[in-house]
Design a protein around this motif. Structure first.
Motif, PDB file in Angstrom:
ATOM      1  N   TYR A   1       7.459  15.767  -3.644  1.00 40.53           N
ATOM      2  CA  TYR A   1       6.463  14.698  -3.550  1.00 40.53           C
ATOM      3  C   TYR A   1       6.986  13.644  -2.586  1.00 40.53           C
ATOM      4  N   LEU A   2       6.158  13.245  -1.651  1.00 42.47           N
ATOM      5  CA  LEU A   2       6.561  12.254  -0.648  1.00 42.47           C
ATOM      6  C   LEU A   2       5.784  10.977  -0.864  1.00 42.47           C
ATOM      7  N   ARG A   3       6.460   9.873  -0.816  1.00 49.50           N
ATOM      8  CA  ARG A   3       5.821   8.600  -1.068  1.00 49.50           C
ATOM      9  C   ARG A   3       6.060   7.652   0.123  1.00 49.50           C
ATOM     10  N   PRO A   4       5.178   7.687   1.111  1.00 49.87           N
ATOM     11  CA  PRO A   4       5.227   6.682   2.178  1.00 49.87           C
ATOM     12  C   PRO A   4       4.598   5.385   1.659  1.00 49.87           C
ATOM     13  N   PHE A   5       5.192   4.251   1.971  1.00 48.71           N
ATOM     14  CA  PHE A   5       4.598   2.985   1.513  1.00 48.71           C
ATOM     15  C   PHE A   5       4.974   1.843   2.447  1.00 48.71           C
TER      16      PHE A   5
ATOM     17  N   LEU B   1      -3.522   5.677   5.244  1.00 50.64           N
ATOM     18  CA  LEU B   1      -2.581   4.547   5.171  1.00 50.64           C
ATOM     19  C   LEU B   1      -3.091   3.413   6.068  1.00 50.64           C
ATOM     20  N   ASN B   2      -3.583   3.778   7.237  1.00 48.11           N
ATOM     21  CA  ASN B   2      -4.040   2.741   8.168  1.00 48.11           C
ATOM     22  C   ASN B   2      -5.373   2.135   7.739  1.00 48.11           C
ATOM     23  N   PHE B   3      -6.190   2.929   7.061  1.00 43.81           N
ATOM     24  CA  PHE B   3      -7.409   2.390   6.460  1.00 43.81           C
ATOM     25  C   PHE B   3      -7.035   1.343   5.397  1.00 43.81           C
ATOM     26  N   SER B   4      -6.076   1.688   4.559  1.00 45.94           N
ATOM     27  CA  SER B   4      -5.611   0.752   3.526  1.00 45.94           C
ATOM     28  C   SER B   4      -5.006  -0.486   4.175  1.00 45.94           C
ATOM     29  N   ALA B   5      -4.234  -0.271   5.244  1.00 46.20           N
ATOM     30  CA  ALA B   5      -3.588  -1.384   5.952  1.00 46.20           C
ATOM     31  C   ALA B   5      -4.648  -2.362   6.474  1.00 46.20           C
ATOM     32  N   ASP B   6      -5.726  -1.833   7.041  1.00 45.23           N
ATOM     33  CA  ASP B   6      -6.809  -2.696   7.552  1.00 45.23           C
ATOM     34  C   ASP B   6      -7.363  -3.565   6.433  1.00 45.23           C
ATOM     35  N   ARG B   7      -7.643  -2.940   5.288  1.00 47.92           N
ATOM     36  CA  ARG B   7      -8.262  -3.687   4.194  1.00 47.92           C
ATOM     37  C   ARG B   7      -7.363  -4.797   3.675  1.00 47.92           C
TER      38      ARG B   7
ATOM     39  N   ILE C   1       0.862  -1.196   0.000  1.00 48.89           N
ATOM     40  CA  ILE C   1       0.000   0.000   0.000  1.00 48.89           C
ATOM     41  C   ILE C   1       0.895   1.241   0.000  1.00 48.89           C
ATOM     42  N   PHE C   2       0.301   2.362  -0.385  1.00 50.40           N
ATOM     43  CA  PHE C   2       1.133   3.571  -0.395  1.00 50.40           C
ATOM     44  C   PHE C   2       0.314   4.814  -0.156  1.00 50.40           C
TER      45      PHE C   2
END
Ligand SMILES: *Cc1c(COP(=O)(O)O)cnc(C)c1O
Length: 351
Positions: A136-140, A95-101, A69-70
Motif C-alpha cells: 500500500y502506498l500513501r502519497p500525501f 492529488l492535484n484536484f484535491s490540492a486545488d480545492r 491531502i493524501f
C-alpha cells in the motif's frame, strides 16, 4: 526522467523481520520514504531516505488549519517479480484536484510517478507476493510553514510512505444509514481526498460501531435520503440485473476503484448506471426481491460485500452472497498480478 532524485539507503533492511503470512495492518512500514519540499514556489530536493520521524514546528499550518491531502494506491508484483502500479496517473490527477480545492500547489505528475517508481523499486522486497496482497502506498502533502493566520501556506512537504498489506478477507458488512451526521456537502471538500473529511467521519463511525454496525452509509446533507458512499468507499447496487452507483454530485469522492469497477462490469456485459439513488428505493427493491447485491469499492479493501443496511426504520436486508462482486474483485486482483491480460492498459511496470 527530468527529476534528479537523490537516494540515501538504509544501512540494514528490516524486511527479514516481516512475516509475509501475517502482516499487521497499517503498522508496518518499509525501509524508505520519498520526500520533497515546496518552497519559493517550487518543488525542491526530491529524495529518498530511510523512513524516520520528521521534526515539525508547533505552528506548522497543517496542524492548525488542516491543509493536508493524501492518496492511497497499491503496488503488486507479477509472476516474474516485476513490481507494477495500478493506474498511478489517476492518483496523480486526483492529488492535484484535491490540492486545488485546498489551496495547495500541484505536484507535477512526472514527479509523483518518478517518486513512486523509485520508492517501489528500492523497497521491492516488501511487496507481498500472495494473491490479494500488495504494497500500500500513501502519497500525501501537508502545509509545514510555521505561521499563525488564515491564508494558504507557502511551504509544503510531499511525502510517499509504503506499508505492506496482506490479503484482505472481507467479511460481509452491515451498514448504518446515518441521518444525523454528514460526511460532505455540495460545495464542501467531499470530492477532495482531504484529511479533514476523515476527521469528521471518525466519531459517527465509532457511534455506528457501538450500535453493532461495521461502517457508516453516508447520505446527502440536504435531505438525508440520497446515498453517497460507504465508510471510505464508493458504493454499487445490483437491482434487477443492472448495476447502479450514485452519480458524482460534488460531495462524492471520485474513486479509482469505482471507475475501474464500472469498466470491468461493462466489460462483463452488465449495464452500469450513474444516477441519484435513494434509501427508500433500496428498501423497496429489498422488499420486492429485486435487490440482488451491493458492495463498497476502494483501494484499501478492494470490494467489500454488503449484507444489510440498518436504518432508523429497521434493517434492510441486502443479500447473503455477492457473486458478481466476488468475480469483479477476482478480475481486479488478476489484472494487478498479471494473471490476466491488462486489456484496459491500467498497469505501469516499475523496472
Ligand atoms: C479514497 C476514498 C474512496 C475510494 O477511492 P479509491 O481511489 O477507489 O481508493 C472512496 N471514498 C472516500 C471518501 C475516499 O477517501
Amino acid at each position: 526522467m527530468p527529476y534528479n532524485i537523490s537516494i540515501k539507503k538504509t544501512e540494514k533492511s528490516k524486511v527479514e523481520a516481516l512475516d509475509f503470512n501475517n502482516i499487521p495492518l497499517g503498522t508496518t512500514f518499509t525501509d524508505h520514504m520519498f520526500i520533497c519540499d515546496y518552497n519559493n514556489g517550487q518543488w525542491q530536493n526530491p529524495r529518498i531516505e530511510p523512513l524516520k520521524a520528521i521534526p515539525t514546528h508547533p505552528a506548522a499550518m497543517a496542524l492548525h488549519y488542516g491543509q493536508a491531502i493524501f492518496e492511497g494506491m497499491k503496488a503488486t508484483v507479477n509472476a516474474n517479480g516485476t513490481p507494477m502500479l495500478f493506474r498511478a496517473d489517476k492518483n496523480a490527477t486526483r492529488l492535484n484536484f484535491s490540492a486545488d480545492r485546498m489551496g495547495m500547489p500541484h505536484v507535477p505528475e512526472a514527479l509523483f510517478v518518478a517518486g513512486l517508481k523509485q520508492l517501489v523499486a528500492l523497497d521491492k522486497a516488501w511487496i507481498p507476493p500472495q494473491d490479494g496482497s500488495a504494497l500500500y502506498l500513501r502519497p500525501f502533502m501537508y502545509a509545514d510553514e510555521a505561521f499563525i493566520g488564515m491564508r494558504a501556506a507557502t511551504s509544503y512537504k510531499f511525502i510517499i510512505i509504503a506499508s505492506p498489506a496482506g490479503p484482505f478477507f472481507s467479511k460481509r458488512i452491515n451498514l448504518w444509514a446515518e441521518k444525523k451526521f454528514v460526511r460532505a456537502v455540495d460545495g464542501g471538500t467531499g470530492e477532495a481526498k482531504a484529511a479533514g473529511n476523515y476527521a469528521a467521519a471518525i466519531r459517527p463511525t465509532e457511534l455506528a460501531k457501538q450500535k453493532g454496525y461495521d461502517q457508516v452509509l453516508w447520505l446527502d446533507a440536504a435531505e438525508h435520503e440520497y446515498i453517497q458512499e460507504v465508510g471510505t468507499m464508493n458504493i454499487f447496487f445490483k437491482i434487477d440485473g443492472k448495476f447502479i452507483t450514485p452519480r458524482r454530485d460534488g460531495a462524492i469522492l471520485d474513486g479509482i476503484t469505482r471507475m475501474s469497477v464500472m469498466d470491468v462490469l461493462k466489460d462483463k456485459g452488465f449495464e452500469v448506471i450513474e444516477r441519484p439513488i435513494t434509501l427508500s428505493e433500496i428498501r423497496e427493491a429489498s422488499e420486492k426481491g429485486t435487490l440482488e447485491e451491493a458492495f463498497g469499492t476502494g483501494t484499501a479493501v478492494g470490494i467489500a460485500y454488503i449484507q444489510s443496511i440498518g436504518t432508523d426504520q429497521g434493517d434492510i436486508h441486502v443479500s447473503d452472497e455477492s457473486p458478481v462482486g466476488l468475480e469483479v474483485n477476482n478480475t481486479l486482483n488478476a489484472i494487478k498480478t498479471g494473471q490476466v491480460e491488462d486489456k484496459f492498459n491500467w498497469m505501469l511496470s516499475v523496472e
